[in-house]
Write a protein that holds these residues in place. Structure first.
Motif, PDB file in Angstrom:
ATOM      1  N   ALA A   8       2.359  17.074 -16.175  1.00  0.00           N
ATOM      2  CA  ALA A   8       2.546  16.860 -14.627  1.00  0.00           C
ATOM      3  C   ALA A   8       1.163  17.424 -14.112  1.00  0.00           C
ATOM      4  O   ALA A   8       0.852  17.068 -12.965  1.00  0.00           O
ATOM      5  CB  ALA A   8       3.367  18.034 -14.032  1.00  0.00           C
ATOM      6  N   ALA A  44       7.608  19.042 -27.301  1.00  0.00           N
ATOM      7  CA  ALA A  44       7.683  18.260 -25.595  1.00  0.00           C
ATOM      8  C   ALA A  44       9.033  18.797 -25.158  1.00  0.00           C
ATOM      9  O   ALA A  44      10.033  18.570 -25.855  1.00  0.00           O
ATOM     10  CB  ALA A  44       7.706  16.908 -25.825  1.00  0.00           C
ATOM     11  N   GLY A  45       9.135  19.481 -23.994  1.00  0.00           N
ATOM     12  CA  GLY A  45      10.091  19.718 -23.149  1.00  0.00           C
ATOM     13  C   GLY A  45      10.197  18.507 -22.190  1.00  0.00           C
ATOM     14  O   GLY A  45      10.065  17.396 -22.444  1.00  0.00           O
ATOM     15  N   LEU A  50       1.986  22.503 -16.333  1.00  0.00           N
ATOM     16  CA  LEU A  50       0.887  22.230 -15.609  1.00  0.00           C
ATOM     17  C   LEU A  50      -0.440  22.623 -16.235  1.00  0.00           C
ATOM     18  O   LEU A  50      -1.333  22.634 -15.783  1.00  0.00           O
ATOM     19  CB  LEU A  50       0.958  22.947 -14.293  1.00  0.00           C
ATOM     20  N   LEU A  64      12.681  17.695 -27.959  1.00  0.00           N
ATOM     21  CA  LEU A  64      14.007  18.271 -28.272  1.00  0.00           C
ATOM     22  C   LEU A  64      15.082  17.685 -27.429  1.00  0.00           C
ATOM     23  O   LEU A  64      15.983  18.357 -27.011  1.00  0.00           O
ATOM     24  CB  LEU A  64      13.897  19.844 -28.163  1.00  0.00           C
ATOM     25  N   THR A 104      11.501  25.734  -9.527  1.00  0.00           N
ATOM     26  CA  THR A 104      11.662  24.483  -8.663  1.00  0.00           C
ATOM     27  C   THR A 104      11.874  23.219  -9.306  1.00  0.00           C
ATOM     28  O   THR A 104      12.435  22.510  -8.562  1.00  0.00           O
ATOM     29  CB  THR A 104      10.605  24.705  -7.293  1.00  0.00           C
ATOM     30  N   ALA A 108      12.359  20.349 -15.409  1.00  0.00           N
ATOM     31  CA  ALA A 108      12.016  20.763 -16.641  1.00  0.00           C
ATOM     32  C   ALA A 108      13.111  21.305 -17.595  1.00  0.00           C
ATOM     33  O   ALA A 108      14.331  21.079 -17.265  1.00  0.00           O
ATOM     34  CB  ALA A 108      11.664  22.224 -16.129  1.00  0.00           C
ATOM     35  N   GLY A 112      11.295  24.353 -22.300  1.00  0.00           N
ATOM     36  CA  GLY A 112       9.977  24.526 -21.840  1.00  0.00           C
ATOM     37  C   GLY A 112       9.872  25.805 -20.760  1.00  0.00           C
ATOM     38  O   GLY A 112       9.065  26.248 -20.971  1.00  0.00           O
ATOM     39  N   ALA A 118       9.094  30.794 -17.415  1.00  0.00           N
ATOM     40  CA  ALA A 118       8.837  30.374 -16.080  1.00  0.00           C
ATOM     41  C   ALA A 118       9.347  31.037 -15.078  1.00  0.00           C
ATOM     42  O   ALA A 118      10.138  32.059 -15.294  1.00  0.00           O
ATOM     43  CB  ALA A 118       9.405  28.861 -15.846  1.00  0.00           C
ATOM     44  N   CYS A 119       8.915  31.007 -13.708  1.00  0.00           N
ATOM     45  CA  CYS A 119       9.271  31.965 -12.715  1.00  0.00           C
ATOM     46  C   CYS A 119       9.834  31.041 -11.682  1.00  0.00           C
ATOM     47  O   CYS A 119      11.083  30.468 -11.778  1.00  0.00           O
ATOM     48  CB  CYS A 119       8.456  32.939 -12.254  1.00  0.00           C
ATOM     49  N   GLY A 190       5.140  27.537 -27.207  1.00  0.00           N
ATOM     50  CA  GLY A 190       5.294  26.570 -28.294  1.00  0.00           C
ATOM     51  C   GLY A 190       4.176  26.875 -29.417  1.00  0.00           C
ATOM     52  O   GLY A 190       3.988  25.821 -30.285  1.00  0.00           O
ATOM     53  N   VAL A 194       9.919  27.023 -32.497  1.00  0.00           N
ATOM     54  CA  VAL A 194      10.384  25.920 -31.760  1.00  0.00           C
ATOM     55  C   VAL A 194      11.923  26.433 -31.311  1.00  0.00           C
ATOM     56  O   VAL A 194      12.588  26.745 -32.186  1.00  0.00           O
ATOM     57  CB  VAL A 194      10.723  24.656 -32.731  1.00  0.00           C
ATOM     58  N   GLU A 314       5.076  18.780  -5.131  1.00  0.00           N
ATOM     59  CA  GLU A 314       5.340  17.497  -5.512  1.00  0.00           C
ATOM     60  C   GLU A 314       3.988  16.724  -4.785  1.00  0.00           C
ATOM     61  O   GLU A 314       3.710  15.942  -5.651  1.00  0.00           O
ATOM     62  CB  GLU A 314       6.635  17.123  -5.047  1.00  0.00           C
ATOM     63  N   HIS A 406       2.841  29.681 -15.390  1.00  0.00           N
ATOM     64  CA  HIS A 406       2.354  28.342 -15.998  1.00  0.00           C
ATOM     65  C   HIS A 406       1.804  28.605 -17.314  1.00  0.00           C
ATOM     66  O   HIS A 406       1.974  27.551 -18.256  1.00  0.00           O
ATOM     67  CB  HIS A 406       1.501  27.648 -15.455  1.00  0.00           C
TER      68      HIS A 406
HETATM   69  C1  LIG Z   1       6.400  20.077  -8.739  1.00  0.00           C
HETATM   70  C2  LIG Z   1       6.480  21.209  -9.717  1.00  0.00           C
HETATM   71  C3  LIG Z   1       6.788  22.562  -9.471  1.00  0.00           C
HETATM   72  C4  LIG Z   1       6.575  23.683 -10.219  1.00  0.00           C
HETATM   73  N1  LIG Z   1       6.926  24.904  -9.578  1.00  0.00           N
HETATM   74  C5  LIG Z   1       7.024  25.833 -10.721  1.00  0.00           C
HETATM   75  C6  LIG Z   1       7.311  27.106 -10.394  1.00  0.00           C
HETATM   76  O1  LIG Z   1       7.621  27.442  -9.150  1.00  0.00           O
HETATM   77  N2  LIG Z   1       7.179  28.031 -11.139  1.00  0.00           N
HETATM   78  C7  LIG Z   1       7.068  27.966 -12.499  1.00  0.00           C
HETATM   79  O2  LIG Z   1       6.908  28.755 -13.374  1.00  0.00           O
HETATM   80  N3  LIG Z   1       6.676  26.823 -12.856  1.00  0.00           N
HETATM   81  C8  LIG Z   1       6.556  25.543 -11.995  1.00  0.00           C
HETATM   82  N4  LIG Z   1       6.200  24.459 -12.431  1.00  0.00           N
HETATM   83  C9  LIG Z   1       5.811  24.434 -13.750  1.00  0.00           C
HETATM   84  C10 LIG Z   1       6.738  23.848 -14.918  1.00  0.00           C
HETATM   85  O3  LIG Z   1       8.024  23.344 -14.400  1.00  0.00           O
HETATM   86  C11 LIG Z   1       7.215  25.057 -15.849  1.00  0.00           C
HETATM   87  O4  LIG Z   1       6.146  25.194 -16.399  1.00  0.00           O
HETATM   88  C12 LIG Z   1       8.438  24.452 -16.790  1.00  0.00           C
HETATM   89  O5  LIG Z   1       8.672  25.912 -17.311  1.00  0.00           O
HETATM   90  C13 LIG Z   1       7.809  23.563 -17.972  1.00  0.00           C
HETATM   91  O6  LIG Z   1       9.038  23.154 -18.781  1.00  0.00           O
HETATM   92  P1  LIG Z   1       8.915  21.517 -19.343  1.00  0.00           P
HETATM   93  O7  LIG Z   1      10.341  21.550 -20.199  1.00  0.00           O
HETATM   94  O8  LIG Z   1       8.679  20.716 -18.295  1.00  0.00           O
HETATM   95  O9  LIG Z   1       8.053  21.962 -20.402  1.00  0.00           O
HETATM   96  P2  LIG Z   1       6.735  21.209 -21.051  1.00  0.00           P
HETATM   97  O10 LIG Z   1       5.748  20.672 -19.980  1.00  0.00           O
HETATM   98  O11 LIG Z   1       7.349  19.878 -21.732  1.00  0.00           O
HETATM   99  O12 LIG Z   1       6.242  21.945 -22.020  1.00  0.00           O
HETATM  100  C14 LIG Z   1       5.795  22.964 -21.729  1.00  0.00           C
HETATM  101  C15 LIG Z   1       5.119  24.152 -22.872  1.00  0.00           C
HETATM  102  O13 LIG Z   1       6.595  24.547 -23.406  1.00  0.00           O
HETATM  103  C16 LIG Z   1       6.588  24.104 -24.608  1.00  0.00           C
HETATM  104  N5  LIG Z   1       7.726  23.899 -25.311  1.00  0.00           N
HETATM  105  C17 LIG Z   1       8.733  22.833 -24.620  1.00  0.00           C
HETATM  106  N6  LIG Z   1       9.968  23.011 -25.480  1.00  0.00           N
HETATM  107  C18 LIG Z   1       9.898  23.782 -26.221  1.00  0.00           C
HETATM  108  C19 LIG Z   1      10.651  24.237 -27.213  1.00  0.00           C
HETATM  109  N7  LIG Z   1      11.908  23.614 -27.528  1.00  0.00           N
HETATM  110  N8  LIG Z   1      10.153  25.049 -28.135  1.00  0.00           N
HETATM  111  C20 LIG Z   1       8.918  25.553 -27.975  1.00  0.00           C
HETATM  112  N9  LIG Z   1       7.933  25.366 -27.240  1.00  0.00           N
HETATM  113  C21 LIG Z   1       8.655  24.378 -26.385  1.00  0.00           C
HETATM  114  C22 LIG Z   1       5.707  23.034 -25.018  1.00  0.00           C
HETATM  115  O14 LIG Z   1       4.802  22.598 -26.091  1.00  0.00           O
HETATM  116  C23 LIG Z   1       4.525  23.481 -23.599  1.00  0.00           C
HETATM  117  O15 LIG Z   1       3.485  24.121 -24.361  1.00  0.00           O
HETATM  118  C24 LIG Z   1       6.282  23.388 -11.443  1.00  0.00           C
HETATM  119  C25 LIG Z   1       5.968  22.069 -11.949  1.00  0.00           C
HETATM  120  C26 LIG Z   1       6.074  20.959 -11.111  1.00  0.00           C
HETATM  121  C27 LIG Z   1       5.912  19.473 -11.610  1.00  0.00           C
END
Ligand SMILES: Cc1cc2nc3c(=O)[nH]c(=O)nc-3n(C[C@H](O)[C@H](O)[C@H](O)COP(=O)(O)OP(=O)(O)OC[C@H]3O[C@@H](n4cnc5c(N)ncnc54)[C@H](O)[C@@H]3O)c2cc1C
Length: 456
Positions: A8, A44-45, A50, A64, A104, A108, A112, A118-119, A190, A194, A314, A406
């Protein structure tokens, strides 16, 4: 939502193969082959990260997404790593329960959110993801699949590292003597394991809640209100947005009061309707735009306000893509008593050094606002990056962290030495080497790497 070679933040990468295992055995086979061939593996999650963490820079990308089981039980859910957070929220709700961590972005994946620890806005009351994990199943690069519960300690020695004084923190490994597996793997971005499956604690949906978006015609009043309201009992959300942030969403929210230059978003667990009278008083005391502020207590109100809050990041992401730059957003959190000092520093430095648009909003209850800079040229892009570095240093100077929720991924890994000593980083690398000696998993996250000596 995002493709496998970006996230993102608009960070772009490349991979030799994209693999989507259907079963745990297949996943373990892929890891074994990668281990034997010395091939880097990036997991990839949902792609909503970010920091570029899920973006591969060569090697294999493993998604996954087929591990999408969601089982709801009384008090807990069992989720596959690829289960989508929004689906978990919906399934939990149908059972009269909810999953407290809410970053939010509902697209996700659970794996991930665990890997980033995440918070989100409700973390003001509920803390980070790590706290809600009861059991975790994960694969290591040595071929082992471990299934650990809360309380299960790691089976090797680590050298402890310090923890900053901010309420939120997710940067590097939180090494501590006798630490538990769950605390090590959650937040490791990650790089160590895994995540395959997790048992996550659910809570009963609270009976009564009050939600509000309180508008202010004075920025100073809004910030005084934040400090006055931080200790209100039952408050589970205390968010804030400045004037430029409101400007980003005015087109979408045409009913947003014209005179508003800031807003404070609250969500409170309440006993009864007398809570409304308390808010009437509070709004008056803090000189808020009482008549134009929005309050509600229904599910529909909550969803409307959640969408309003989510519209901010967003819109930022949309704008970043339009401008064609990588996202320049901060994730620093300082001790709450340093909230104003940090915010004043942000604004002072932006005014002096960044002649382009910006917007500041976020989790002010935890002294954790996101500063978003929108470069208008190569020069402002370069200055924006320098500003982020200086903000990171200032956060550390005030006792805060370089990443609150993040993680650091690839885009922010250069912050690690701002917070940790060489010895502490070496202690983290020792753990990495212990669990992934060939430095294959999540290569490039947290630690810079070179092809000859990846963990150097
Ligand atoms: C609009 C928007 C708002 C957001 N607001 C917040 C917020 O308020 N608070 C917050 O904390 N985050 C926020 N985020 C960030 C994001 O949603 C989080 O970081 C989320 O935890 C990422 O999850 P994902 O599955 O999309 O991970 P990805 O982006 O796919 O991966 C993130 C990391 O996790 C690792 N990973 C993924 N899956 C696994 C697995 N199964 N095993 C080992 N490693 C893995 C990846 O290798 C990478 O390093 C926001 C993002 C957006 C786009």
């Amino acid at each position: 939502m995002w493709n496998y070679l970006e996230d993102a933040s608009n960070y772009q990468g490349h991979a030799d193969k994209i693999l989507i295992p259907q079963t745990e055995a297949e996943l373990v086979g892929i890891l074994a082959e990668a281990q034997a061939g010395g091939i880097a593996v990036t997991i990839a999650g949902g792609g909503s990260g970010l920091t570029g963490g899920r973006v591969p820079e060569g090697g294999w990308c493993v998604s996954l997404e087929k591990f999408n089981k969601i089982e709801i039980h009384d008090g807990f859910a069992v989720c596959g790593a690829g289960a989508i957070l929004g689906d978990l929220h919906a399934a939990a709700k149908r059972s009269g329960q909810f999953y407290p961590p809410d970053p939010t972005e509902t697209m996700a994946a659970i794996g991930g959110t665990i890997s980033c620890n995440a918070c989100g806005s409700r973390s003001f009351m509920y803390g980070a993801t790590r706290r809600w994990i009861r059991r975790l199943r994960f694969a290591l690069m040595d071929g082992r699949v471990l299934d650990v519960r809360r309380g299960d300690k790691i089976d090797f020695e680590v050298i402890p590292v310090h923890r900053p004084a901010s309420t939120k923190h997710s940067a590097g490994y939180p090494l501590a003597a006798g630490m538990e597996w769950i605390d090590l793997i959650s937040g490791s971005e990650g790089t160590l394991a895994v995540v395959i499956e997790a048992e996550l604690e659910l809570q009963p949906v609270p009976k009564e809640m009050l939600n509000g978006i309180v508008f202010f015609s004075s920025d100073a009043d809004s910030l005084r209100a934040v400090e006055a309201w931080r200790s209100i009992p039952g408050l589970r959300m205390l968010e804030w947005a400045d004037e430029p942030s409101l400007g980003l969403i005015r087109e979408k929210y045409t009913d947003l009061p014209k005179a508003a230059v800031a807003c404070v978003i609250v969500e409170q667990l309440v006993e009864d309707e007398s809570a409304v009278d308390d808010w009437v008083e509070r709004l008056e005391e803090q000189n808020a735009m009482a008549d134009e502020s929005w309050f509600g207590s229904s599910e529909a109100d909550r969803e409307r306000f959640r969408a309003f809050r989510h519209a901010l990041p967003e819109r930022v992401i949309q704008l970043v893509r339009q401008l064609g730059f990588s996202k320049l957003g901060s994730d620093f959190s300082v001790p709450v008593e340093k909230n104003r000092e940090m915010l004043d520093f942000y604004r002072d430095q932006i005014a002096k050094r960044f002649p382009a648009p910006f917007a500041i909003f976020g989790h002010i209850g935890d002294a954790h606002v996101h500063v978003n800079l929108f470069p208008s040229s190569e020069e402002t892009g370069v200055e924006g990056k320098k500003l982020m570095d200086d903000f990171a240093r200032k956060s550390v100077e005030l006792g805060g962290t370089i990443a609150a929720e993040h993680g650091l991924g690839k885009r922010k890994r250069h912050f690690l030495p701002f917070l940790y000593s060489e010895a502490e980083i070496e202690a983290m690398k020792a753990v990495k080497r212990h669990l992934d000696p060939k430095w294959l998993l999540g290569r490039g996250n947290l630690f810079p790497m070179s092809p000859e000596h990846p963990g150097a």
